[in-house]
Design a protein around this motif. Structure first.
Motif, mmCIF file in Angstrom:
data_model
loop_
_atom_site.group_PDB
_atom_site.id
_atom_site.type_symbol
_atom_site.label_atom_id
_atom_site.label_comp_id
_atom_site.label_asym_id
_atom_site.label_seq_id
_atom_site.Cartn_x
_atom_site.Cartn_y
_atom_site.Cartn_z
ATOM 1 N N ARG A 1 0.808 -1.213 0.000
ATOM 2 C CA ARG A 1 0.000 0.000 0.000
ATOM 3 C C ARG A 1 0.849 1.275 0.000
ATOM 4 N NH1 ARG A 1 -4.562 0.290 -2.116
ATOM 5 N NH2 ARG A 1 -4.970 2.123 -0.836
ATOM 6 N N ARG A 2 2.152 1.137 0.204
ATOM 7 C CA ARG A 2 3.038 2.303 0.070
ATOM 8 C C ARG A 2 3.370 2.604 -1.385
ATOM 9 N NH1 ARG A 2 5.709 0.441 5.069
ATOM 10 N NH2 ARG A 2 7.202 -0.758 3.821
ATOM 11 N N ARG A 3 3.069 1.681 -2.263
ATOM 12 C CA ARG A 3 3.381 1.854 -3.686
ATOM 13 C C ARG A 3 2.350 2.754 -4.354
ATOM 14 N NH1 ARG A 3 6.117 -2.702 -6.285
ATOM 15 N NH2 ARG A 3 4.719 -2.310 -8.040
ATOM 16 N N PRO A 4 2.763 3.639 -5.248
ATOM 17 C CA PRO A 4 1.773 4.436 -5.985
ATOM 18 C C PRO A 4 0.912 3.537 -6.861
ATOM 19 C CG PRO A 4 4.030 4.892 -6.759
ATOM 20 C CD PRO A 4 4.142 3.979 -5.603
ATOM 21 N N GLY A 5 -0.389 3.825 -6.904
ATOM 22 C CA GLY A 5 -1.287 3.045 -7.737
ATOM 23 C C GLY A 5 -1.485 1.621 -7.264
ATOM 24 N N ALA A 6 -1.296 1.375 -5.960
ATOM 25 C CA ALA A 6 -1.418 0.014 -5.429
ATOM 26 C C ALA A 6 -2.843 -0.495 -5.541
ATOM 27 C CB ALA A 6 -0.981 -0.014 -3.964
ATOM 28 N N PRO A 7 -3.019 -1.797 -5.756
ATOM 29 C CA PRO A 7 -4.370 -2.356 -5.754
ATOM 30 C C PRO A 7 -4.957 -2.349 -4.350
ATOM 31 C CG PRO A 7 -2.752 -4.123 -5.821
ATOM 32 C CD PRO A 7 -1.986 -2.833 -5.955
ATOM 33 N N GLU A 8 -6.269 -2.505 -4.269
ATOM 34 C CA GLU A 8 -6.917 -2.631 -2.972
ATOM 35 C C GLU A 8 -6.582 -4.000 -2.371
ATOM 36 O OE1 GLU A 8 -8.278 -0.275 -1.506
ATOM 37 O OE2 GLU A 8 -8.794 1.159 -3.054
ATOM 38 N N VAL A 9 -6.607 -4.069 -1.044
ATOM 39 C CA VAL A 9 -6.301 -5.322 -0.353
ATOM 40 C C VAL A 9 -7.482 -5.711 0.532
ATOM 41 C CG1 VAL A 9 -4.801 -6.488 1.317
ATOM 42 C CG2 VAL A 9 -3.816 -4.888 -0.349
ATOM 43 N N VAL A 10 -7.907 -6.959 0.404
ATOM 44 C CA VAL A 10 -8.885 -7.537 1.314
ATOM 45 C C VAL A 10 -8.174 -8.618 2.115
ATOM 46 C CG1 VAL A 10 -11.050 -8.811 1.553
ATOM 47 C CG2 VAL A 10 -10.805 -7.096 -0.248
ATOM 48 N N VAL A 11 -8.195 -8.488 3.424
ATOM 49 C CA VAL A 11 -7.520 -9.442 4.291
ATOM 50 C C VAL A 11 -8.392 -10.679 4.467
ATOM 51 C CG1 VAL A 11 -6.686 -9.839 6.641
ATOM 52 C CG2 VAL A 11 -6.203 -7.678 5.491
ATOM 53 N N LEU A 12 -7.781 -11.838 4.350
ATOM 54 C CA LEU A 12 -8.461 -13.115 4.532
ATOM 55 C C LEU A 12 -8.032 -13.680 5.880
ATOM 56 C CD1 LEU A 12 -10.287 -15.101 2.925
ATOM 57 C CD2 LEU A 12 -8.190 -16.212 2.143
ATOM 58 N N THR A 13 -8.983 -13.907 6.770
ATOM 59 C CA THR A 13 -8.626 -14.265 8.135
ATOM 60 C C THR A 13 -9.609 -15.263 8.729
ATOM 61 O OG1 THR A 13 -8.264 -13.362 10.368
ATOM 62 C CG2 THR A 13 -9.930 -12.299 9.023
ATOM 63 N N THR A 14 -9.204 -15.893 9.822
ATOM 64 C CA THR A 14 -10.097 -16.780 10.576
ATOM 65 C C THR A 14 -10.670 -16.067 11.792
ATOM 66 O OG1 THR A 14 -8.204 -17.637 11.821
ATOM 67 C CG2 THR A 14 -8.869 -18.855 9.858
ATOM 68 N N PHE A 15 -10.277 -14.787 12.002
ATOM 69 C CA PHE A 15 -10.685 -14.055 13.196
ATOM 70 C C PHE A 15 -11.708 -12.986 12.838
ATOM 71 C CE2 PHE A 15 -6.344 -15.498 13.814
ATOM 72 C CZ PHE A 15 -6.458 -16.204 14.997
ATOM 73 N N HIS A 16 -12.678 -12.775 13.726
ATOM 74 C CA HIS A 16 -13.663 -11.716 13.514
ATOM 75 C C HIS A 16 -13.022 -10.347 13.700
ATOM 76 C CE1 HIS A 16 -17.475 -13.929 13.047
ATOM 77 N NE2 HIS A 16 -16.843 -14.866 13.717
ATOM 78 N N ALA A 17 -12.193 -10.194 14.702
ATOM 79 C CA ALA A 17 -11.522 -8.911 14.941
ATOM 80 C C ALA A 17 -10.404 -9.144 15.943
ATOM 81 C CB ALA A 17 -12.496 -7.875 15.484
ATOM 82 N N ASP A 18 -9.229 -8.685 15.647
ATOM 83 C CA ASP A 18 -8.126 -8.760 16.584
ATOM 84 C C ASP A 18 -7.088 -7.728 16.184
ATOM 85 O OD1 ASP A 18 -6.822 -9.833 14.414
ATOM 86 O OD2 ASP A 18 -6.411 -11.776 15.312
#
Length: 246
Positions: A86-103
């Protein structure tokens, strides 16, 4: 006498499919996600990665719109990979894949610029919808998860909270008054249409204000605006109860 043919109205252009890169160290998970998502005509899986260390090279070569990123990988974890990407110019969006609801890990990913997260046991249709929404610039967090993340963000000692509040408020001083109002409405979970209605603005004007807020505060997305609003102590109880990001 020949009757001239009626002109046919041009069909609405079909938007191009979302270019998706899947990154997970488990080959079975990658295969399952590819099978699950690859059958949707609105998604084009352009590649797969097995570790966070591969992400930047894959993004450079494949030019995805969205990266579906696992958190826990052995060489470089998904959090570090997200921060670097995400520090790169023009970076793609990121969706995190996780086993946790929130941490803490999910919170760190969002602060790094991830547009949201999905659980590994999320129904396929909802994962498809999440990828599409993120590609369209719409962060994916449910109201319940947002409240959990906000509570975690507010954790720590009194000195930590006081310092974070002070820093956030100093950053907000960069905004014009109308931009502050829009930022607080974003923090309360308002969609562009809802914010427009409550502040008597057009949706286009709200979008412009959001873009300016992101640029001035050097943030990646609306999720980060919401976290900063919370850090600054600008949400009342009612606003938090109505939270969530659309």
């Amino acid at each position: 006498m020949n009757t001239p043919a009626s002109p046919t109205s041009p069909a609405s252009p079909t938007p191009p499919p979302v270019r998706l890169l899947i990154v997970d160290d488990d080959p079975l998970v990658r295969a399952g996600l590819t099978l699950m998502l690859g059958g949707d005509e609105g998604i084009d899986i352009v590649g797969e990665g097995a570790d966070g260390g591969e992400v930047e090279e894959l993004v450079e070569r494949l030019r995805p719109d969205v990266v579906l990123m696992d958190i826990r990988m052995p060489v470089m974890d998904g959090l570090t990979a997200t921060e670097r990407l995400r520090r790169r110019p023009g970076a793609p969006e990121v969706v995190v894949l996780t086993t946790f609801h929130a941490d803490e890990q999910v919170l760190r990913a969002i602060r790094a610029g991830a547009a949201g997260f999905v659980l590994k046991d999320t129904p396929p249709a909802r994962i498809v919808d999440s990828v599409r929404r993120v590609a369209a610039g719409d962060p994916v967090l449910s109201p319940a998860v947002t409240r959990q993340l906000m509570a975690r963000a507010a954790g720590g000692g009194h000195d930590d909270r006081a310092g974070r509040t002070d820093r956030a408020r100093r950053r907000f001083e960069q905004l014009a008054e109308r931009e502050k109002e829009v930022a607080v409405a974003v923090g309360r979970g308002g969609s562009n249409a809802e914010i427009a209605g409550s502040l008597y603005l057009s949706v286009a004007t709200v979008k412009t204000h959001v873009s300016r807020i992101l640029a001035k505060l050097e943030l990646n997305n609306r999720v980060q605006i919401a976290l900063l609003v919370h850090d600054a102590g600008l949400l009342d109880t009612d606003g938090e109860d109505g939270g969530g990001l659309r």
